[in-house]
Write a protein that holds these residues in place. Structure first.
Motif, PDB file in Angstrom:
ATOM      1  N   GLY A 131     140.553 -67.053  -5.833  1.00 37.97           N
ATOM      2  CA  GLY A 131     139.764 -65.984  -5.223  1.00 37.97           C
ATOM      3  C   GLY A 131     139.896 -64.679  -5.974  1.00 37.97           C
ATOM      4  O   GLY A 131     138.907 -63.975  -6.219  1.00 37.97           O
ATOM      5  N   ALA A 132     141.137 -64.331  -6.361  1.00 39.35           N
ATOM      6  CA  ALA A 132     141.343 -63.102  -7.123  1.00 39.35           C
ATOM      7  C   ALA A 132     140.667 -63.198  -8.486  1.00 39.35           C
ATOM      8  O   ALA A 132     140.080 -62.216  -8.972  1.00 39.35           O
ATOM      9  CB  ALA A 132     142.840 -62.833  -7.288  1.00 39.35           C
ATOM     10  N   THR A 146     144.077 -60.181  -1.509  1.00 38.59           N
ATOM     11  CA  THR A 146     144.416 -61.553  -1.901  1.00 38.59           C
ATOM     12  C   THR A 146     145.874 -61.669  -2.303  1.00 38.59           C
ATOM     13  O   THR A 146     146.593 -62.580  -1.860  1.00 38.59           O
ATOM     14  CB  THR A 146     143.505 -62.014  -3.047  1.00 38.59           C
ATOM     15  OG1 THR A 146     142.141 -61.969  -2.617  1.00 38.59           O
ATOM     16  CG2 THR A 146     143.858 -63.421  -3.483  1.00 38.59           C
ATOM     17  N   SER A 170     136.584 -63.519  -0.891  1.00 40.60           N
ATOM     18  CA  SER A 170     137.869 -63.246  -0.251  1.00 40.60           C
ATOM     19  C   SER A 170     138.120 -64.173   0.933  1.00 40.60           C
ATOM     20  O   SER A 170     139.216 -64.721   1.096  1.00 40.60           O
ATOM     21  CB  SER A 170     137.908 -61.786   0.204  1.00 40.60           C
ATOM     22  OG  SER A 170     139.107 -61.491   0.868  1.00 40.60           O
ATOM     23  N   THR A 220     141.115 -66.865   1.007  1.00 32.05           N
ATOM     24  CA  THR A 220     142.164 -66.657   2.014  1.00 32.05           C
ATOM     25  C   THR A 220     142.307 -67.857   2.927  1.00 32.05           C
ATOM     26  O   THR A 220     143.421 -68.340   3.197  1.00 32.05           O
ATOM     27  CB  THR A 220     141.848 -65.399   2.834  1.00 32.05           C
ATOM     28  OG1 THR A 220     141.863 -64.258   1.973  1.00 32.05           O
ATOM     29  CG2 THR A 220     142.871 -65.201   3.942  1.00 32.05           C
TER      30      THR A 220
END
Length: 733
Positions: free
Chosen positions: A16-17, A173, A632, A636
């Motif tokens: 995600g990051a 994140t 995000s 997550t």
């Protein structure tokens, strides 16, 4: 190395990051390339006098001395009505060579003669343009420059929002990664790792993600920049010739911004990771504790106080700035950041008021309240998206609606006659001839102009104005927001101003420069409310300036007149007059578009609640925020579900079916999205409420226009992504 092994085993948690940083770098690179293209935009070739080597143009600027500290400087502003080239100068130019006139207009002429000879003849009587400068004589020469300024504004705002959301998503994140890896970090500490080594491990992971993501983002930005330019042209935000150049600095900027974002987003999380003690390896609690360190409470509280204080200060000191896009784009970000920082503290109080039916509903609520970190990690990006959607679009719609309502309140005419390029000579008499048409009661012609005033001796201010030929008639077909004086007292030696002027007392005299640059000393006979900024000055036709063409005629009807019948008759009359002027060359010409519209139609065309370009630009910003939020949420929830194996197996052993487990996971995601939506709406209503209060202070129509469609769309997308990611993560358990 430890961090390389960690990257190989936990790459899904950092995905995600990676995507967030890569997307941010791609947007930064594309927008940087767009900005660079506006700085080095090619000069357009002259059009109007392309066949003439020299153009002589009448004076078109006003230059006034102002104070700059102990010194005196000269400030120039473009005139509303440039001076024509006088007849005597035309005769002198014809002796040099062929002179080309553009119809009946004499603001500029083309000359086929040596430039040095032309300069000698002209001297100080006019301006001599050669080469690329000849384009200054084209219609609306500043149009391209204004379009490029709009592109700059759009790209700069979009870049700022992208940077804000990408930093937020990346930091969120990594913070959640630390929360999930407490036991791992505790084991490292038990194995002898120091706090600094743990912190450096996480920072090394962030640096690796940042470098790889930034390189990927630069490649995506190079591919997407031409598409962005085409979209800006199609949306009429950029001029049709706009394209991407070959600048290199945007890639350097985007790359290092991406690395910095990843590193800074992980820095706070790394400090927290370094403070994890060895005892964390022995913990297996299901209830989060200590989720809000005092440092975060202090920062969040300070940001909240700063955001509220800034709103209050702006409302008190300069309420008109609340309507500016720069203000309503940036100010909400402070409150958004504050509530996002305080989200873990707000989750449980919000959940206490929620009542969900059945055993599954109870389990969803209690799980969400127990796992505050997970719930806050999902709610925070939703808060960002909903608050941006509500605040940005809501502010634009509230401001646009106030301007449209203000224009409607000012208009008392039943019919409005307008002309593209002017309505020709004596249009009022032409329409007044419509008295032969049964139903016409009053006719008032006016022209667009401007007046200039030197305020406090330090600034030359241009104020848009209208010049009216019959103040009494104009007063009868308008409802101006007069706070002092009487508009009907307007004459050739007076002026109507608004509350923004430095001198605004009835009876006071003010020194101004008219639209053609003539100085005048006029007496104030009436003062208008400040409003949304569209309440300009009013002068008589004698003070409009040479070249000011009547472009609007307001028509009032008799009490029982049929508006459509009168409108049809006036259309025929005005059409005939326009065609006659086109044949004899005395007016606007056959090409000028003359329209007779009802007041409602004219207002809808000229004062839309929100301009198309503005709404489109804000929707693009919302789309950027929504993409980031989706990344995000997906990252997550996939990470969260991946570490819930023991909890979910215990739930199955207690008798829950697979369907019920899926409902619990989806319900927790939807509840967290609902919490974020509620907090985002709170920020939205606070911002829009402040804007409405500012409009009230300006004596403008006040109200709140919440864009429920866009807020609902943002919340719906977040809910779909959240529930889908949660259930998808469960399938891999």
């Amino acid at each position: 190395m430890i961090f390389l092994a960690s990257l190989r085993s936990r790459w899904t948690g950092l995905l995600g990051a990676f995507v967030a940083v890569a997307l941010g770098v791609a947007l930064t690179a594309a927008m940087g390339l767009g900005l660079a293209s506006t700085f080095s935009a090619p000069e357009r070739d002259p059009v109007r006098f392309a066949g003439s080597p020299v153009v002589v143009m009448g004076q078109n600027t006003l230059t006034v001395p102002v104070r700059r500290g102990p010194d005196t400087a000269h400030v120039s502003k473009p005139l509303a009505h440039p001076h024509p080239v006088d007849i005597e100068l035309l005769r002198d130019l014809r002796r040099l060579g062929e002179v080309r006139l553009d119809g009946a207009k004499r603001d500029a002429v083309g000359v086929n003669a040596p430039v040095d000879d032309v300069r000698d003849v002209v001297a100080q009587r006019a301006r001599v343009l050669t080469g690329g400068e000849r384009r200054l004589a084209d219609p609306e020469p500043a149009r391209d420059a204004e379009a490029l300024v709009a592109v700059n504004s759009f790209l700069g705002t979009a870049g700022g929002v992208s940077a804000f959301v990408s930093v937020f998503v990346t930091a969120s994140t990594f913070a959640f990664v630390v929360a999930l890896r407490r036991r791992e970090f505790g084991l490292l500490r038990m194995a002898g790792a120091t706090p600094g080594q743990v912190s450096r491990t996480l920072l090394a992971e962030a640096l690796a993600v940042g470098v790889l993501a930034s390189a990927t983002g630069c490649a995506l930005g190079a591919w997407g920049a031409p598409l962005l330019a085409e979209a800006l042209v199609d949306a009429e935000i950029a001029p049709e010739w706009f394209g991407i150049g070959g600048a290199v600095w945007p890639y350097h900027l985007a790359f290092w911004v991406g690395v910095t974002v990843a590193f800074s987003g992980a820095w706070i999380a790394s400090r927290r990771a370094g403070r994890v003690g060895p005892v964390e390896a022995l913990r297996d609690a299901s209830v989060d504790s200590g989720v809000m360190p005092w440092s975060r409470r202090i920062v969040g509280g300070a940001l909240l106080a700063a955001g509220l204080g800034l709103l209050g200060w702006t409302l008190w000191s300069d309420p008109s700035s609340l309507m500016k896009r720069k203000t309503y784009t940036t100010q909400p970000m402070i409150l958004i950041t504050a509530l996002a920082a305080l989200t873990p503290l707000l989750v449980r109080p919000v959940l206490r008021v929620v009542r969900l039916p059945g055993a599954i509903g109870l389990l969803v609520r209690e799980n969400s309240a127990a796992s505050v970190r997970r719930t806050a990690a999902v709610a925070a990006p939703v808060l960002v998206t909903v608050a941006l959607a509500g605040s940005l679009l809501g502010s634009a719609q509230t401001t646009g609606k106030a301007r449209a309502e203000e224009a409607r309140q000012r208009t008392g005419a039943e019919l409005v006659v307008t002309g593209d390029g002017g309505l020709g000579p004596s249009p009022e008499e032409q329409v007044r001839g419509g008295r032969k048409v049964e139903g016409v009661a009053e006719v008032a012609a006016s022209a667009s102009t401007a007046v200039f005033v030197r305020e406090e001796g330090t600034a030359l201010i241009r104020s848009e104005a209208r010049a009216v030929s019959d103040p009494a008639a104009f007063a009868s077909v308008s409802r101006l927001p007069v706070v002092a004086g009487d508009v009907r007292d307007l004459d050739d030696r007076s002026i109507v101003v608004n509350e923004e002027w430095e001198r605004r007392r009835v009876g006071e005299r003010v020194d101004v420069w008219l639209g053609d640059g003539r100085p005048a000393r006029l007496r104030i006979v009436a003062v208008l409310a400040r409003g949304t900024g569209d309440n300009g000055a009013y002068v008589t036709s004698a003070n409009a300036g040479a070249g000011a063409a009547v472009d609007r005629v307001d028509v009032g009807l008799q009490e029982r007149a049929d508006r459509e019948t009168v409108a049809s008759a006036l259309r025929e009359r005005v059409k005939g007059e326009a065609e006659g002027r086109g044949r004899d060359g005395t007016g606007a010409g056959a090409g000028a578009e003359v329209q007779v519209r009802t007041a409602e139609e004219w207002l809808a065309d000229t004062h839309p609640p929100t301009k198309r370009q503005t709404r489109l630009g804000l929707l693009v910003l919302l789309g950027i925020a929504l993409v980031y939020t989706s990344i995000s949420l997906a990252g997550t929830l996939l990470m969260a579900t991946s570490v819930r194996g023991p909890e979910l197996r215990a739930l199955r052993m207690a008798g829950a079916t697979r369907r019920q487990v899926r409902l619990v996971i989806a319900g927790e995601s939807l509840l967290a999205v609902a919490v974020g939506t509620a907090l985002g709406l709170a920020v939205t209503l606070l911002n829009l409420g402040t804007l409405s209060a500012g409009l009230s202070r300006l004596s403008a129509p006040a109200g709140v226009a919440v864009p429920w469609d866009m807020v609902g769309l943002a919340a719906g997308v977040c809910a779909a992504v959240g529930a889908g990611a949660g259930v998808l993560g469960l399938r891999h358990r």
